[in-house]
Scaffold this motif. Structure first.
Motif, PDB file in Angstrom:
ATOM      1  N   VAL A  44       0.614  -0.959   0.005  1.00  0.00           N
ATOM      2  CA  VAL A  44       0.117   0.144   0.096  1.00  0.00           C
ATOM      3  C   VAL A  44       0.914   1.325   0.057  1.00  0.00           C
ATOM      4  O   VAL A  44       1.795   1.458   0.882  1.00  0.00           O
ATOM      5  CB  VAL A  44      -1.167   0.170   1.114  1.00  0.00           C
ATOM      6  N   THR A  45       0.789   2.350  -1.167  1.00  0.00           N
ATOM      7  CA  THR A  45       1.358   3.000  -1.104  1.00  0.00           C
ATOM      8  C   THR A  45       0.819   4.617  -0.471  1.00  0.00           C
ATOM      9  O   THR A  45       1.905   5.500  -0.383  1.00  0.00           O
ATOM     10  CB  THR A  45       2.006   3.545  -2.292  1.00  0.00           C
ATOM     11  N   TRP A  84       2.298   5.715  -6.593  1.00  0.00           N
ATOM     12  CA  TRP A  84       2.481   6.570  -5.626  1.00  0.00           C
ATOM     13  C   TRP A  84       1.964   7.676  -5.067  1.00  0.00           C
ATOM     14  O   TRP A  84       2.710   7.347  -3.956  1.00  0.00           O
ATOM     15  CB  TRP A  84       3.856   6.252  -6.572  1.00  0.00           C
ATOM     16  N   ALA A  85       1.170   7.788  -5.646  1.00  0.00           N
ATOM     17  CA  ALA A  85       0.073   9.003  -5.707  1.00  0.00           C
ATOM     18  C   ALA A  85      -1.010   8.967  -5.928  1.00  0.00           C
ATOM     19  O   ALA A  85      -1.325   9.022  -6.805  1.00  0.00           O
ATOM     20  CB  ALA A  85       1.083  10.619  -6.120  1.00  0.00           C
ATOM     21  N   MET A  86      -2.280  10.150  -4.631  1.00  0.00           N
ATOM     22  CA  MET A  86      -3.397   9.952  -5.832  1.00  0.00           C
ATOM     23  C   MET A  86      -3.857  11.332  -4.163  1.00  0.00           C
ATOM     24  O   MET A  86      -2.972  11.398  -2.898  1.00  0.00           O
ATOM     25  CB  MET A  86      -3.848   9.105  -5.115  1.00  0.00           C
ATOM     26  N   PHE A  87      -5.046  11.936  -4.249  1.00  0.00           N
ATOM     27  CA  PHE A  87      -5.344  13.283  -4.160  1.00  0.00           C
ATOM     28  C   PHE A  87      -6.591  12.700  -4.368  1.00  0.00           C
ATOM     29  O   PHE A  87      -7.167  13.447  -5.405  1.00  0.00           O
ATOM     30  CB  PHE A  87      -5.135  14.523  -3.969  1.00  0.00           C
ATOM     31  N   PRO A  88      -7.950  12.872  -3.410  1.00  0.00           N
ATOM     32  CA  PRO A  88      -9.412  13.163  -3.447  1.00  0.00           C
ATOM     33  C   PRO A  88      -9.793  14.631  -3.442  1.00  0.00           C
ATOM     34  O   PRO A  88      -9.068  14.996  -2.565  1.00  0.00           O
ATOM     35  CB  PRO A  88      -9.525  11.852  -3.018  1.00  0.00           C
ATOM     36  N   TRP A  89     -10.856  14.331  -4.189  1.00  0.00           N
ATOM     37  CA  TRP A  89     -11.526  15.981  -4.016  1.00  0.00           C
ATOM     38  C   TRP A  89     -12.614  15.403  -4.322  1.00  0.00           C
ATOM     39  O   TRP A  89     -13.433  15.335  -5.467  1.00  0.00           O
ATOM     40  CB  TRP A  89     -10.994  17.020  -4.630  1.00  0.00           C
ATOM     41  N   ASP A  90     -14.280  15.648  -3.418  1.00  0.00           N
ATOM     42  CA  ASP A  90     -15.151  15.042  -3.213  1.00  0.00           C
ATOM     43  C   ASP A  90     -15.230  13.610  -4.199  1.00  0.00           C
ATOM     44  O   ASP A  90     -14.142  12.778  -3.827  1.00  0.00           O
ATOM     45  CB  ASP A  90     -16.200  15.601  -4.018  1.00  0.00           C
TER      46      ASP A  90
END
Length: 374
Positions: A44-45, A84-90
């Protein structure tokens, strides 16, 4: 002497305070469920807990989306190498990884909205500054600002001389930390670098920015606090003896975690150390805190809850032989993702009062291990 004609006043029954019940549950009770994230091998990254989703990214190119209770909803397929990277917005999620792509998803439908190409090496960090703007940092030494309304690259920020390892965004400003030992402040609207923050003697691994202060953590074992307006270093915080890989600002408090296993609590009012917690036998792999507590996870396979004010260890939520990769929490819930007997597992803890529990007792129990439907 009792006055005639007056009856004793009956004692009033005061129902339990829901807030105090949640605090009590955090300290000694709670219930949890166990999920197997994937039958495949995978590390898990990244982990994000929102009001709608629990999102887990792995180095096997998969992104799993669960509901807030940890029940599997869908897997986002598209990346061809590790994420390797993520970002949620709604309902929107941006993700990036070894395939050099930034992908934009609708988590409600599971549909990939767009693929953003331009980086020439691994996308290592991602942030969103508003619903239509994403910022990516890459091992190719650049940052890219993406317009999610049009799918176009609005700007390429050039200046770092090594991999961009971490990002923080606040309003129009983006702060990047690099393996070139510097941090840089960029203006999204002006499309340029405003300040270069020089002082660390080794790579930067983590960064936090609350609009008023910037904190950077480095392999040189120090934490530096910077003024975003002048670019000046306000202080150097020394307590760790190894890489500082975790940090968070909340109000006037900074909490840092190091590869030395310690968690340090700092006052940003007088720039002083409040607590140094001997937290883990090895690296602190993840931490989060609020005004009441700190949750820390380590490569020793443990997750611990600490009282922010006193530094007291309140309890262990999790203790296994393998590593804890990520932890996240909100007021009444905590999520732990870890390696357990070679499997990637997720524990979802609830500290709310069950609706049919009249006496306020919150029972501890483990549901049988479940595959998330993958």
């Amino acid at each position: 002497m009792r006055q005639q004609g007056l009856s004793p006043t009956p004692a009033k029954f005061l129902p339990p305070n829901p807030k105090s019940m949640v605090e009590s549950a955090w300290n000694m009770r709670g219930s949890y469920t166990l999920r197997q994230i994937t039958p495949d091998q995978g590390v898990v990254t990244s982990l994000h807990l929102t009001s709608k989703y629990i999102v887990v990214a792995l180095d096997n190119a998969k992104i799993h989306v669960c509901d807030p209770n940890g029940d599997y909803q869908k897997t986002l397929h598209g990346h061809v190498k590790g994420v390797w990277a993520m970002f949620p917005w709604d309902d929107i999620l941006v993700s990036g990884g070894c395939d050099r792509e930034v992908r934009v998803w609708n988590m409600a439908t599971g549909v990939g909205i767009m693929i953003l190409r331009g980086h020439t090496s691994t996308v290592r960090c991602l942030k969103m500054s508003d619903p239509n703007t994403a910022i990516s940092g890459s091992r190719d030494t650049t940052l890219r600002v993406w317009d999610l309304a049009t799918g176009s690259c609005r700007n390429v920020f050039v200046g770092h001389r090594a991999s961009v390892r971490c990002l923080a965004a606040h309003g129009d400003l983006v702060v990047s930390g690099s393996f070139d030992t510097t941090a840089r402040i960029w203006s999204i609207s002006q499309g340029c670098c405003l300040q270069i923050l020089s002082g660390h003697s080794s790579q930067l691994y983590t960064i936090a920015f609350d609009g008023q202060r910037i904190a950077t953590g480095s392999l040189d074992t120090s934490v530096r606090i910077w003024d975003p307006r002048s670019g000046q270093c306000q202080t150097i915080l020394q307590a760790h003896t190894s890489l500082v890989g975790q940090l968070q600002i909340y109000g006037d408090t900074l909490v840092t975690g190091g590869s030395d296993g310690s968690v340090c609590v700092w006052s940003l009012t007088n720039m002083a150390l409040i607590h140094r917690l001997v937290a883990h036998d090895n690296s602190v792999t993840s931490l989060q805190f609020d005004k009441n507590r700190i949750l820390s996870g380590g490569s020793d396979g443990r997750v611990k809850v600490w009282n922010l004010q006193t530094g007291q260890l309140l309890r262990e939520l999790y203790s296994q032989e393998d590593a804890v990769w990520r932890v996240a929490f909100e007021d009444e819930k905590a999520v732990i993702v870890a390696s357990q007997s070679g499997r990637a597992i997720m524990e979802i803890w609830s500290f709310s009062r069950p609706p049919n529990d009249q006496d306020g007792t919150i029972h501890v129990g483990q549901q049988p291990g479940q595959n998330c439907g993958l």
